[in-house]
Design an enzyme around this catalytic site. Sequence first.
Site, PDB file in Angstrom:
ATOM      1  N   LYS A   1       1.447   4.282  -2.838  1.00  0.00           N
ATOM      2  CA  LYS A   1       1.185   5.711  -2.619  1.00  0.00           C
ATOM      3  C   LYS A   1       2.470   6.523  -2.827  1.00  0.00           C
ATOM      4  O   LYS A   1       2.428   7.625  -3.373  1.00  0.00           O
ATOM      5  CB  LYS A   1       0.635   5.959  -1.207  1.00  0.00           C
ATOM      6  CG  LYS A   1      -0.768   5.442  -0.980  1.00  0.00           C
ATOM      7  CD  LYS A   1      -1.830   6.105  -1.856  1.00  0.00           C
ATOM      8  CE  LYS A   1      -2.150   7.514  -1.445  1.00  0.00           C
ATOM      9  NZ  LYS A   1      -3.276   8.073  -2.277  1.00  0.00           N
TER      10      LYS A   1
ATOM     11  N   TYR B   1       0.833  -1.207   0.000  1.00  0.00           N
ATOM     12  CA  TYR B   1       0.000   0.000   0.000  1.00  0.00           C
ATOM     13  C   TYR B   1       0.869   1.260   0.000  1.00  0.00           C
ATOM     14  O   TYR B   1       0.727   2.136  -0.857  1.00  0.00           O
ATOM     15  CB  TYR B   1      -0.939   0.022   1.214  1.00  0.00           C
ATOM     16  CG  TYR B   1      -1.488   1.393   1.511  1.00  0.00           C
ATOM     17  CD1 TYR B   1      -2.355   2.016   0.620  1.00  0.00           C
ATOM     18  CD2 TYR B   1      -1.113   2.090   2.663  1.00  0.00           C
ATOM     19  CE1 TYR B   1      -2.836   3.288   0.861  1.00  0.00           C
ATOM     20  CE2 TYR B   1      -1.591   3.360   2.920  1.00  0.00           C
ATOM     21  CZ  TYR B   1      -2.450   3.958   2.015  1.00  0.00           C
ATOM     22  OH  TYR B   1      -2.924   5.228   2.251  1.00  0.00           O
TER      23      TYR B   1
HETATM   24  O1  DAU Z   1      -1.181   6.651   8.411  1.00  0.00           O
HETATM   25  C1  DAU Z   1      -2.164   6.869   7.464  1.00  0.00           C
HETATM   26  C2  DAU Z   1      -2.746   5.555   7.062  1.00  0.00           C
HETATM   27  O2  DAU Z   1      -3.516   5.073   8.144  1.00  0.00           O
HETATM   28  C3  DAU Z   1      -3.595   5.605   5.796  1.00  0.00           C
HETATM   29  O3  DAU Z   1      -2.800   6.003   4.723  1.00  0.00           O
HETATM   30  C4  DAU Z   1      -4.183   4.237   5.517  1.00  0.00           C
HETATM   31  O4  DAU Z   1      -5.010   4.286   4.379  1.00  0.00           O
HETATM   32  C5  DAU Z   1      -4.973   3.786   6.707  1.00  0.00           C
HETATM   33  O5  DAU Z   1      -5.472   2.479   6.485  1.00  0.00           O
HETATM   34  C6  DAU Z   1      -4.139   3.824   7.993  1.00  0.00           C
HETATM   35  O6  DAU Z   1      -3.174   2.745   8.008  1.00  0.00           O
HETATM   36  P1  DAU Z   1      -2.961   1.824   9.279  1.00  0.00           P
HETATM   37  O7  DAU Z   1      -2.421   0.544   8.811  1.00  0.00           O
HETATM   38  O8  DAU Z   1      -2.216   2.554  10.342  1.00  0.00           O
HETATM   39  O9  DAU Z   1      -4.506   1.697   9.780  1.00  0.00           O
HETATM   40  P2  DAU Z   1      -5.313   0.476  10.385  1.00  0.00           P
HETATM   41  O10 DAU Z   1      -6.600   1.022  10.903  1.00  0.00           O
HETATM   42  O11 DAU Z   1      -5.365  -0.681   9.462  1.00  0.00           O
HETATM   43  O12 DAU Z   1      -4.418   0.030  11.622  1.00  0.00           O
HETATM   44  C7  DAU Z   1      -4.117   0.908  12.687  1.00  0.00           C
HETATM   45  C8  DAU Z   1      -3.225   0.174  13.652  1.00  0.00           C
HETATM   46  O13 DAU Z   1      -3.980  -0.885  14.270  1.00  0.00           O
HETATM   47  C9  DAU Z   1      -2.042  -0.533  12.983  1.00  0.00           C
HETATM   48  O14 DAU Z   1      -0.922  -0.495  13.858  1.00  0.00           O
HETATM   49  C10 DAU Z   1      -2.512  -1.973  12.821  1.00  0.00           C
HETATM   50  C11 DAU Z   1      -3.402  -2.174  14.022  1.00  0.00           C
HETATM   51  N1  DAU Z   1      -4.525  -3.122  13.824  1.00  0.00           N
HETATM   52  C12 DAU Z   1      -5.352  -2.938  12.760  1.00  0.00           C
HETATM   53  C13 DAU Z   1      -6.397  -3.804  12.535  1.00  0.00           C
HETATM   54  C14 DAU Z   1      -7.303  -3.616  11.334  1.00  0.00           C
HETATM   55  C15 DAU Z   1      -4.738  -4.142  14.740  1.00  0.00           C
HETATM   56  O15 DAU Z   1      -3.996  -4.286  15.743  1.00  0.00           O
HETATM   57  N2  DAU Z   1      -5.778  -5.001  14.510  1.00  0.00           N
HETATM   58  C16 DAU Z   1      -6.614  -4.887  13.443  1.00  0.00           C
HETATM   59  O16 DAU Z   1      -7.540  -5.731  13.288  1.00  0.00           O
END
Ligand code: DAU
Length: 313
Positions: free
Chosen positions: A123, A119
């Site tokens: 970007k 990803y």
């Molecule tokens: O930093 C900006 C980015 O933030 C954006 O460019 C992305 O599009 C966006 O998806 C986001 O990326 P992350 O990977 O940080 O977001 P996510 O919500 O997937 O995960 C946030 C944190 O939580 C990351 O450390 C992974 C963790 N996580 C995520 C999920 C979905 C978990 O521990 N368990 C989960 O089930």
Amino acid sequence: MLAILKMLLTSLIYLITISFMAIFCDLTFVENLFEKLQFDYVIHLAAESHVDRSISDPLAFAKTNILGTMNLLNAFKTLWQDQWENKLFYHISTDEVYGSLGEEGLFTETSAYDPNSPYSASKASSDHFVRAYGETYNMPFVISNCSNNYGPNQFPEKLIPLCINNIKQNKPLPIYGDGKYTRDWLYVVDHAAAIDKIFHNGKVGETYNIGGHNEWQNIDLVHLMCRIMDRKLNRPNGHSEQLIQFVADRPGHDKRYAIDAAKIEREIGWKPSLNFEKGLELTIDWYLNNTDWLNNVYSGAYLQYYDKQYQNS
Ligand code: DAU
């Protein structure tokens, strides 16, 4: 978002690509659209955005985020040739292009690109193409790189809406690794306000970092959500925390993101307006009150994705 709507009502022609993904991968369609509607400005937000999905299907990310962006750039270039007065291509990007921070430090606009997931690599690549079109064809551009967004309408594949919905349904809360990964959270309306300000007042050829000055380790954030939701759902204190489950880590998981947003504050006068706990409350209320939206998401493809992604949790 209101500001963006206001913009739309002015006489100049804007293309705002929020959920346009399949369409802008079709170059002929995009070129015809540009030819027909003669956009003066492009604000390009559409992307495949979930890191976990990029790990299982990296080519989809190359196609949408790299080729899709190039199609828009090409169509804009073909339309205006060298007549760039009062034109702008604004690319909305992510702080993930800078890779991962250690315990200390912040990403600035001059941090080196060091993406770690398919990803963030896609970007980073699209940022580079935007800049290259600026250098090579004099296309006026601006780029912003933002930290983690949260708020209403976010697809529940992302941490905050996923946890809100799982808490509501008494389902396990999957925490990757030790949960000590850190993200800098920003309310989506504050991001929209920053985009509006950069669009109107940003300097052509510049990059602006946008962030919330709001770092949280995942595990602390999930505990906070559990406490707020126990209160809202009239559950005993500590009830939802029992749903927390530590699961296998995300491959290539970036340890910490945090933005230095001094440039946008200094040069454009933007800073986040909303306190995090208030933003989280608004977000939780939105998910609790919008069951139709959620039921729609929870049918079909999302469930298949969820079962596959969390099959060992
Ligand atoms: O930093 C900006 C980015 O933030 C954006 O460019 C992305 O599009 C966006 O998806 C986001 O990326 P992350 O990977 O940080 O977001 P996510 O919500 O997937 O995960 C946030 C944190 O939580 C990351 O450390 C992974 C963790 N996580 C995520 C999920 C979905 C978990 O521990 N368990 C989960 O089930």
